[in-house]
Design a protein around this motif. Structure first.
Motif, PDB file in Angstrom:
ATOM      1  N   GLN A  58       0.833  -1.200   0.000  1.00 54.88           N
ATOM      2  CA  GLN A  58       0.000   0.000   0.000  1.00 54.88           C
ATOM      3  C   GLN A  58       0.868   1.250   0.000  1.00 54.88           C
ATOM      4  OE1 GLN A  58      -2.259  -0.988   3.526  1.00 54.88           O
ATOM      5  NE2 GLN A  58      -4.103  -1.441   2.318  1.00 54.88           N
ATOM      6  N   GLN A  59       1.968   1.234   0.729  1.00 55.44           N
ATOM      7  CA  GLN A  59       2.898   2.365   0.702  1.00 55.44           C
ATOM      8  C   GLN A  59       3.447   2.571  -0.703  1.00 55.44           C
ATOM      9  OE1 GLN A  59       5.885   1.441   3.608  1.00 55.44           O
ATOM     10  NE2 GLN A  59       4.521   1.843   5.345  1.00 55.44           N
ATOM     11  N   GLN A  60       3.788   1.483  -1.362  1.00 59.56           N
ATOM     12  CA  GLN A  60       4.280   1.568  -2.735  1.00 59.56           C
ATOM     13  C   GLN A  60       3.223   2.187  -3.641  1.00 59.56           C
ATOM     14  OE1 GLN A  60       5.217  -2.547  -3.458  1.00 59.56           O
ATOM     15  NE2 GLN A  60       7.350  -2.270  -2.889  1.00 59.56           N
ATOM     16  N   PHE A  61       1.973   1.805  -3.452  1.00 64.70           N
ATOM     17  CA  PHE A  61       0.888   2.362  -4.249  1.00 64.70           C
ATOM     18  C   PHE A  61       0.800   3.875  -4.056  1.00 64.70           C
ATOM     19  CE2 PHE A  61      -3.524   3.856  -4.380  1.00 64.70           C
ATOM     20  CZ  PHE A  61      -3.818   3.630  -5.721  1.00 64.70           C
ATOM     21  N   VAL A  62       0.853   4.317  -2.807  1.00 62.43           N
ATOM     22  CA  VAL A  62       0.762   5.752  -2.524  1.00 62.43           C
ATOM     23  C   VAL A  62       1.895   6.504  -3.215  1.00 62.43           C
ATOM     24  CG1 VAL A  62       0.909   7.505  -0.703  1.00 62.43           C
ATOM     25  CG2 VAL A  62      -0.497   5.461  -0.358  1.00 62.43           C
TER      26      VAL A  62
ATOM     27  N   ALA B 182      -4.716   5.525 -11.189  1.00 63.50           N
ATOM     28  CA  ALA B 182      -4.606   4.637 -10.039  1.00 63.50           C
ATOM     29  C   ALA B 182      -4.311   3.201 -10.476  1.00 63.50           C
ATOM     30  CB  ALA B 182      -5.882   4.686  -9.207  1.00 63.50           C
ATOM     31  N   THR B 183      -4.833   2.793 -11.621  1.00 62.29           N
ATOM     32  CA  THR B 183      -4.582   1.430 -12.100  1.00 62.29           C
ATOM     33  C   THR B 183      -3.099   1.234 -12.392  1.00 62.29           C
ATOM     34  OG1 THR B 183      -6.812   1.277 -12.999  1.00 62.29           O
ATOM     35  CG2 THR B 183      -5.186  -0.270 -13.872  1.00 62.29           C
TER      36      THR B 183
ATOM     37  N   THR C 261      -9.430  -3.509 -10.269  1.00 62.97           N
ATOM     38  CA  THR C 261     -10.231  -3.728  -9.062  1.00 62.97           C
ATOM     39  C   THR C 261      -9.421  -3.387  -7.816  1.00 62.97           C
ATOM     40  OG1 THR C 261     -11.497  -5.461 -10.166  1.00 62.97           O
ATOM     41  CG2 THR C 261     -11.528  -5.462  -7.762  1.00 62.97           C
ATOM     42  N   SER C 262      -8.165  -3.787  -7.796  1.00 61.80           N
ATOM     43  CA  SER C 262      -7.302  -3.444  -6.666  1.00 61.80           C
ATOM     44  C   SER C 262      -7.169  -1.927  -6.529  1.00 61.80           C
ATOM     45  CB  SER C 262      -5.913  -4.061  -6.834  1.00 61.80           C
ATOM     46  OG  SER C 262      -5.985  -5.456  -6.782  1.00 61.80           O
ATOM     47  N   ALA C 263      -6.981  -1.239  -7.644  1.00 66.13           N
ATOM     48  CA  ALA C 263      -6.863   0.223  -7.625  1.00 66.13           C
ATOM     49  C   ALA C 263      -8.134   0.860  -7.078  1.00 66.13           C
ATOM     50  CB  ALA C 263      -6.560   0.750  -9.022  1.00 66.13           C
ATOM     51  N   PHE C 264      -9.279   0.350  -7.491  1.00 63.63           N
ATOM     52  CA  PHE C 264     -10.559   0.870  -7.000  1.00 63.63           C
ATOM     53  C   PHE C 264     -10.638   0.730  -5.482  1.00 63.63           C
ATOM     54  CE2 PHE C 264     -14.891   0.159  -5.587  1.00 63.63           C
ATOM     55  CZ  PHE C 264     -15.551   1.263  -6.113  1.00 63.63           C
TER      56      PHE C 264
ATOM     57  N   LEU D   6      -8.184   0.325  -3.327  1.00 60.10           N
ATOM     58  CA  LEU D   6      -7.189   1.178  -2.675  1.00 60.10           C
ATOM     59  C   LEU D   6      -7.653   2.630  -2.613  1.00 60.10           C
ATOM     60  CD1 LEU D   6      -4.056  -0.375  -4.347  1.00 60.10           C
ATOM     61  CD2 LEU D   6      -4.459  -0.285  -1.871  1.00 60.10           C
ATOM     62  N   MET D   7      -8.249   3.101  -3.688  1.00 59.70           N
ATOM     63  CA  MET D   7      -8.697   4.498  -3.735  1.00 59.70           C
ATOM     64  C   MET D   7      -9.931   4.735  -2.862  1.00 59.70           C
ATOM     65  SD  MET D   7      -6.502   6.180  -5.429  1.00 59.70           S
ATOM     66  CE  MET D   7      -7.363   7.727  -5.676  1.00 59.70           C
ATOM     67  N   HIS D   8     -10.543   3.678  -2.382  1.00 59.87           N
ATOM     68  CA  HIS D   8     -11.698   3.814  -1.494  1.00 59.87           C
ATOM     69  C   HIS D   8     -11.379   3.358  -0.071  1.00 59.87           C
ATOM     70  CE1 HIS D   8     -13.639   4.273  -5.383  1.00 59.87           C
ATOM     71  NE2 HIS D   8     -14.565   4.938  -4.716  1.00 59.87           N
ATOM     72  N   ASN D   9     -10.112   3.119   0.195  1.00 59.96           N
ATOM     73  CA  ASN D   9      -9.667   2.716   1.519  1.00 59.96           C
ATOM     74  C   ASN D   9      -9.315   3.992   2.299  1.00 59.96           C
ATOM     75  OD1 ASN D   9      -7.908   2.067   3.712  1.00 59.96           O
ATOM     76  ND2 ASN D   9      -7.361   0.137   2.727  1.00 59.96           N
TER      77      ASN D   9
END
Length: 91
Positions: free
Chosen positions: A33-37, A48-49, A67-70, A72-75
């Motif tokens: 999740q840190q990597q995503f941010v 985001a994808t 789906t993962s991006a969605f 994450l963006m709603h977490n």
């Protein structure tokens, strides 16, 4: 000092600051999740994808990364970290 997390899908590396340099919102996230941010902010928060793909999210189904991006963006924890990290970059 930074920790580098290799990203096999794109060949790029996402550099996440060491734990002591992270804000409180980033500290509660998983490494991925840190990597995503970081990936999202590095790409200008446009896709985001793609940020999820860069962070190593994936799967067998073609829509897995999206789906993962969605999710994450709603977490709320991820969103708080995005806000905090973006604020740090602006100040």
């Amino acid at each position: 000092m930074v920790t580098e997390y290799p990203v096999p899908a794109s060949g790029n590396e996402i550099i996440v600051p060491v734990y002591d340099d992270l804000g409180p919102a980033m500290r509660v996230l998983s490494a991925r999740q840190q990597q995503f941010v970081i990936a999202l902010l590095e790409t200008g928060a446009r896709n985001a994808t793609e940020a999820a793909r860069m962070a190593g999210y994936g799967g067998t189904h073609p829509n897995s990364v999206r789906t993962s991006a969605f999710h994450l963006m709603h977490n709320p924890k991820v969103m708080a970290a995005i806000r905090d990290e973006a604020d740090k970059r602006l100040n």
